[in-house]
Design a protein around this motif. Structure first.
Motif, PDB file in Angstrom:
ATOM      1  N   HIS A 282       0.822  -1.218   0.000  1.00 28.91           N
ATOM      2  CA  HIS A 282       0.000   0.000   0.000  1.00 28.91           C
ATOM      3  C   HIS A 282       0.852   1.262   0.000  1.00 28.91           C
ATOM      4  O   HIS A 282       0.394   2.304   0.440  1.00 28.91           O
ATOM      5  CB  HIS A 282      -0.911   0.010   1.227  1.00 28.91           C
ATOM      6  CG  HIS A 282      -1.980  -1.033   1.210  1.00 28.91           C
ATOM      7  ND1 HIS A 282      -3.272  -0.784   0.874  1.00 28.91           N
ATOM      8  CD2 HIS A 282      -1.908  -2.357   1.465  1.00 28.91           C
ATOM      9  CE1 HIS A 282      -3.978  -1.906   0.935  1.00 28.91           C
ATOM     10  NE2 HIS A 282      -3.168  -2.877   1.294  1.00 28.91           N
ATOM     11  N   HIS A 283       2.110   1.165  -0.493  1.00 32.64           N
ATOM     12  CA  HIS A 283       2.985   2.327  -0.369  1.00 32.64           C
ATOM     13  C   HIS A 283       2.425   3.566  -1.073  1.00 32.64           C
ATOM     14  O   HIS A 283       2.624   4.681  -0.617  1.00 32.64           O
ATOM     15  CB  HIS A 283       4.383   2.012  -0.922  1.00 32.64           C
ATOM     16  CG  HIS A 283       4.460   2.024  -2.421  1.00 32.64           C
ATOM     17  ND1 HIS A 283       4.220   0.903  -3.173  1.00 32.64           N
ATOM     18  CD2 HIS A 283       4.692   3.038  -3.298  1.00 32.64           C
ATOM     19  CE1 HIS A 283       4.332   1.226  -4.450  1.00 32.64           C
ATOM     20  NE2 HIS A 283       4.623   2.495  -4.565  1.00 32.64           N
ATOM     21  N   ALA A 284       1.688   3.336  -2.188  1.00 30.56           N
ATOM     22  CA  ALA A 284       1.198   4.486  -2.964  1.00 30.56           C
ATOM     23  C   ALA A 284       0.199   5.325  -2.168  1.00 30.56           C
ATOM     24  O   ALA A 284       0.094   6.532  -2.365  1.00 30.56           O
ATOM     25  CB  ALA A 284       0.570   4.004  -4.269  1.00 30.56           C
ATOM     26  N   GLU A 285      -0.529   4.680  -1.254  1.00 30.47           N
ATOM     27  CA  GLU A 285      -1.513   5.420  -0.464  1.00 30.47           C
ATOM     28  C   GLU A 285      -0.861   6.452   0.434  1.00 30.47           C
ATOM     29  O   GLU A 285      -1.480   7.434   0.825  1.00 30.47           O
ATOM     30  CB  GLU A 285      -2.299   4.458   0.441  1.00 30.47           C
ATOM     31  CG  GLU A 285      -3.288   3.598  -0.278  1.00 30.47           C
ATOM     32  CD  GLU A 285      -3.946   2.630   0.689  1.00 30.47           C
ATOM     33  OE1 GLU A 285      -4.243   3.026   1.829  1.00 30.47           O
ATOM     34  OE2 GLU A 285      -4.133   1.473   0.298  1.00 30.47           O
ATOM     35  N   PHE A 286       0.403   6.209   0.763  1.00 28.74           N
ATOM     36  CA  PHE A 286       1.064   7.072   1.737  1.00 28.74           C
ATOM     37  C   PHE A 286       2.097   7.986   1.123  1.00 28.74           C
ATOM     38  O   PHE A 286       2.741   8.752   1.807  1.00 28.74           O
ATOM     39  CB  PHE A 286       1.714   6.215   2.834  1.00 28.74           C
ATOM     40  CG  PHE A 286       0.702   5.430   3.612  1.00 28.74           C
ATOM     41  CD1 PHE A 286       0.051   5.993   4.684  1.00 28.74           C
ATOM     42  CD2 PHE A 286       0.382   4.130   3.237  1.00 28.74           C
ATOM     43  CE1 PHE A 286      -0.895   5.278   5.396  1.00 28.74           C
ATOM     44  CE2 PHE A 286      -0.563   3.413   3.942  1.00 28.74           C
ATOM     45  CZ  PHE A 286      -1.212   3.990   5.027  1.00 28.74           C
ATOM     46  N   SER A 287       2.266   7.889  -0.202  1.00 29.13           N
ATOM     47  CA  SER A 287       3.263   8.717  -0.850  1.00 29.13           C
ATOM     48  C   SER A 287       2.808  10.165  -0.865  1.00 29.13           C
ATOM     49  O   SER A 287       1.660  10.468  -1.146  1.00 29.13           O
ATOM     50  CB  SER A 287       3.508   8.229  -2.284  1.00 29.13           C
ATOM     51  OG  SER A 287       4.392   9.108  -2.943  1.00 29.13           O
ATOM     52  N   THR A 288       3.730  11.062  -0.570  1.00 25.76           N
ATOM     53  CA  THR A 288       3.399  12.485  -0.612  1.00 25.76           C
ATOM     54  C   THR A 288       3.875  13.136  -1.896  1.00 25.76           C
ATOM     55  O   THR A 288       3.618  14.297  -2.144  1.00 25.76           O
ATOM     56  CB  THR A 288       4.062  13.227   0.564  1.00 25.76           C
ATOM     57  OG1 THR A 288       5.468  12.952   0.542  1.00 25.76           O
ATOM     58  CG2 THR A 288       3.477  12.766   1.877  1.00 25.76           C
ATOM     59  N   LEU A 341      -6.057   6.006  -9.125  1.00 24.99           N
ATOM     60  CA  LEU A 341      -6.043   6.520  -7.769  1.00 24.99           C
ATOM     61  C   LEU A 341      -6.412   7.993  -7.818  1.00 24.99           C
ATOM     62  O   LEU A 341      -5.837   8.751  -8.574  1.00 24.99           O
ATOM     63  CB  LEU A 341      -4.659   6.361  -7.151  1.00 24.99           C
ATOM     64  CG  LEU A 341      -4.084   4.945  -7.130  1.00 24.99           C
ATOM     65  CD1 LEU A 341      -2.682   4.977  -6.520  1.00 24.99           C
ATOM     66  CD2 LEU A 341      -4.971   4.017  -6.349  1.00 24.99           C
ATOM     67  N   SER A 342      -7.374   8.382  -7.038  1.00 25.11           N
ATOM     68  CA  SER A 342      -7.742   9.787  -6.999  1.00 25.11           C
ATOM     69  C   SER A 342      -6.803  10.517  -6.041  1.00 25.11           C
ATOM     70  O   SER A 342      -6.129   9.900  -5.237  1.00 25.11           O
ATOM     71  CB  SER A 342      -9.179   9.927  -6.514  1.00 25.11           C
ATOM     72  OG  SER A 342      -9.253   9.527  -5.162  1.00 25.11           O
ATOM     73  N   PRO A 343      -6.749  11.851  -6.148  1.00 23.78           N
ATOM     74  CA  PRO A 343      -5.860  12.591  -5.257  1.00 23.78           C
ATOM     75  C   PRO A 343      -6.113  12.285  -3.785  1.00 23.78           C
ATOM     76  O   PRO A 343      -5.205  12.270  -2.977  1.00 23.78           O
ATOM     77  CB  PRO A 343      -6.161  14.053  -5.586  1.00 23.78           C
ATOM     78  CG  PRO A 343      -6.682  14.022  -6.992  1.00 23.78           C
ATOM     79  CD  PRO A 343      -7.419  12.718  -7.102  1.00 23.78           C
ATOM     80  N   SER A 344      -7.361  12.049  -3.440  1.00 24.10           N
ATOM     81  CA  SER A 344      -7.650  11.820  -2.030  1.00 24.10           C
ATOM     82  C   SER A 344      -7.042  10.528  -1.515  1.00 24.10           C
ATOM     83  O   SER A 344      -6.823  10.368  -0.324  1.00 24.10           O
ATOM     84  CB  SER A 344      -9.171  11.785  -1.816  1.00 24.10           C
ATOM     85  OG  SER A 344      -9.727  10.734  -2.589  1.00 24.10           O
ATOM     86  N   SER A 345      -6.792   9.609  -2.436  1.00 19.82           N
ATOM     87  CA  SER A 345      -6.232   8.343  -1.973  1.00 19.82           C
ATOM     88  C   SER A 345      -4.721   8.317  -2.060  1.00 19.82           C
ATOM     89  O   SER A 345      -4.092   7.336  -1.713  1.00 19.82           O
ATOM     90  CB  SER A 345      -6.815   7.177  -2.786  1.00 19.82           C
ATOM     91  OG  SER A 345      -6.375   7.245  -4.133  1.00 19.82           O
ATOM     92  N   LEU A 346      -4.137   9.391  -2.551  1.00 22.50           N
ATOM     93  CA  LEU A 346      -2.681   9.391  -2.699  1.00 22.50           C
ATOM     94  C   LEU A 346      -1.988   9.869  -1.421  1.00 22.50           C
ATOM     95  O   LEU A 346      -2.368  10.803  -0.816  1.00 22.50           O
ATOM     96  CB  LEU A 346      -2.253  10.285  -3.871  1.00 22.50           C
ATOM     97  CG  LEU A 346      -2.454   9.651  -5.240  1.00 22.50           C
ATOM     98  CD1 LEU A 346      -2.172  10.663  -6.319  1.00 22.50           C
ATOM     99  CD2 LEU A 346      -1.553   8.444  -5.427  1.00 22.50           C
TER     100      LEU A 346
END
Lengths: 346, 98
Positions: A282-288, A341-346
């Motif tokens: 799930h690394h993409a969910e937490f990438s800034t 992935l939408s911006p909110s999930s990034l």
């Protein structure tokens, strides 16, 4: 969260060290260590990539403070988080200041989490004692060979005492430090896992002997992982046509290893910024980091191709059908719907 | 005389703590060598430290722009293979790789 008393209790909740724990407990790799002190022929030092799934690759490097914030965020999403590991994208011990600061921040804020790291072992003799002081209970040392002529075919150079050393000289120093470091860690009660990359025709027939030595010296687990050498990775092995082993070749080498170290078979060869349960990253969910322009639709939506990343390659491995040499690159895999992935999930 | 860091740098920061003159700094996300502070390690080390730990070919260059670690010198990948890979990478396809 279980209370840990002994190193064995802790190991039972470490998804990479326990064959059962990986189904229940989550881990987080913090990419705070970009520098490295050796060259591996299976590594491409251009480590930054959002989509590839393999060791040494990350979306972004974090500062220690950012790493602490990442831990806090991931802990909310994954309450079963038990392990925070530092696995690169370089070598954890080649980044001593960032490593020490990160470990100290996490130990103070989340004392219940296990600190773990992986290293090539070159700097272990100098730093092993300090790791124990920092509360690191689990250390993985990648040792691919104990014969300098074999090591030199995998690691062309090291940086040691202010000089780039090559060939057999480099191999001898690396091996000596790996074994000395292993001995120090074992003597201090650290649970040590040895990773060995299985490279057909290079170290395959040598690994049973290595297994015997590291077992005798007290390594608990031996994780023999198949070489990943897709040409798209841009590594020496990938570009020079070195094939990875077939699953049956991996199994045969593991069978030939008779030492007491437990054979690890559930490794998913994670990214250096992996998040969550093994095999479900799930690394993409937490990438800034802002999505790469070429894969961004201009509306802030990032299209993630259905890569061989956490899906195809790992499924191939699990099914025992990984081609001896997979040719398509990460953006060329056909089949499956791209995830958006939408911006909110990034 | 001073060295410089080329755009091929991957910003791994390995060189930064090795510099005996604290000449390497991060500026705008990139590492740069201060030409006033850089001595090419003369008097401090046998080899220039940034170029000795740098893992990226062609990233450290001398005052004439010549790479201290030319293509092939660190990875062992021959220059023509690396160039073909880079071209394929930039065009988005991998099929022309050897």
């Amino acid at each position: 969260m279980p209370k840990h008393t002994t190193i064995d209790d802790r190991t039972a909740t470490h998804p990479c060290y326990d064959g059962e724990a990986h189904q229940k407990y989550a881990r987080l790799h913090l990419a705070v260590a970009p520098a490295c002190n050796i060259q591996c022929h299976y590594c491409n030092r251009k480590y930054s990539c959002a989509n590839e799934s393999r060791p040494g690759v990350v979306a972004e490097v974090l500062t220690p403070k950012q790493a602490l914030a990442r831990v806090a965020a991931v802990k909310v999403r994954f309450p079963q988080l038990t392990v925070v590991g530092i696995a690169g994208p370089g070598d954890a011990l080649a980044n001593p200041d960032r490593l020490i600061t990160t470990c100290s921040l996490i130990r103070d804020a989340f004392p219940e989490l296990m600190l773990c790291l992986s290293t090539n072992g070159l700097a272990l003799p100098a730093q092993a004692a300090r790791l124990v002081d920092l509360g690191v209970h689990h250390v993985t040392v990648t040792i691919n060979a104990l014969d300098p002529t074999v090591t030199a075919r995998i690691h062309p150079w090291i940086f040691w005492e202010h000089r780039r050393r090559r060939g057999l000289e480099a191999a001898r120093i690396l091996i000596d430090n790996q074994l000395a470091g292993l001995d120090i860690l074992v003597a201090k009660g650290v649970a040590v896992k040895i990773n060995s990359v299985l490279i057909p025709g290079v170290n395959d027939t040598h690994l049973p002997e290595l297994n015997e030595v590291i077992s005798r010296r007290g390594a608990r687990i031996h994780n023999i992982v198949p070489l990943l050498s897709d040409p798209s990775f841009g590594t020496y092995h990938g570009l020079m046509g070195q094939r990875g082993p077939t699953p049956s070749e991996v199994a045969a080498v593991r069978r030939a290893c008779r030492g007491t170290a437990i054979q690890m078979t559930h490794c998913r060869q994670c990214r250096a910024d992996a998040v969550g349960l093994l095999g479900a990253d799930h690394h993409a969910e937490f990438s800034t980091r802002h999505p790469p322009a070429e894969r961004c639709d201009g509306m802030g939506h990032l299209t993630v191709p259905p890569t061989f990343s956490t899906t195809a390659t790992m499924l191939f491995h699990a099914a025992g059908t990984l081609p001896a040499r997979s040719t398509p690159g990460p953006f060329a895999v056909a089949g499956g719907e791209p995830r958006v992935l939408s911006p909110s999930s990034l | 005389m001073a060295y410089a860091i080329h755009a091929t740098c991957v910003t791994c920061w390995a060189c930064l703590p090795e510099c005996p003159n604290d000449a390497i700094h991060e500026r705008g996300g990139h590492l740069v060598i201060d030409p006033v502070l850089c001595t090419e390690c003369t008097g401090d080390h046998l080899d220039p430290q940034c170029a000795s730990i740098c893992p990226v070919e062609e990233a450290i260059v001398d005052a004439t722009g010549t790479p201290l670690n030319p293509l092939g010198s660190l990875t062992g990948v021959p220059a023509q293979v690396r160039l073909a890979y880079t071209a394929a990478h930039e065009s988005g396809g991998w099929s022309c790789l050897p």
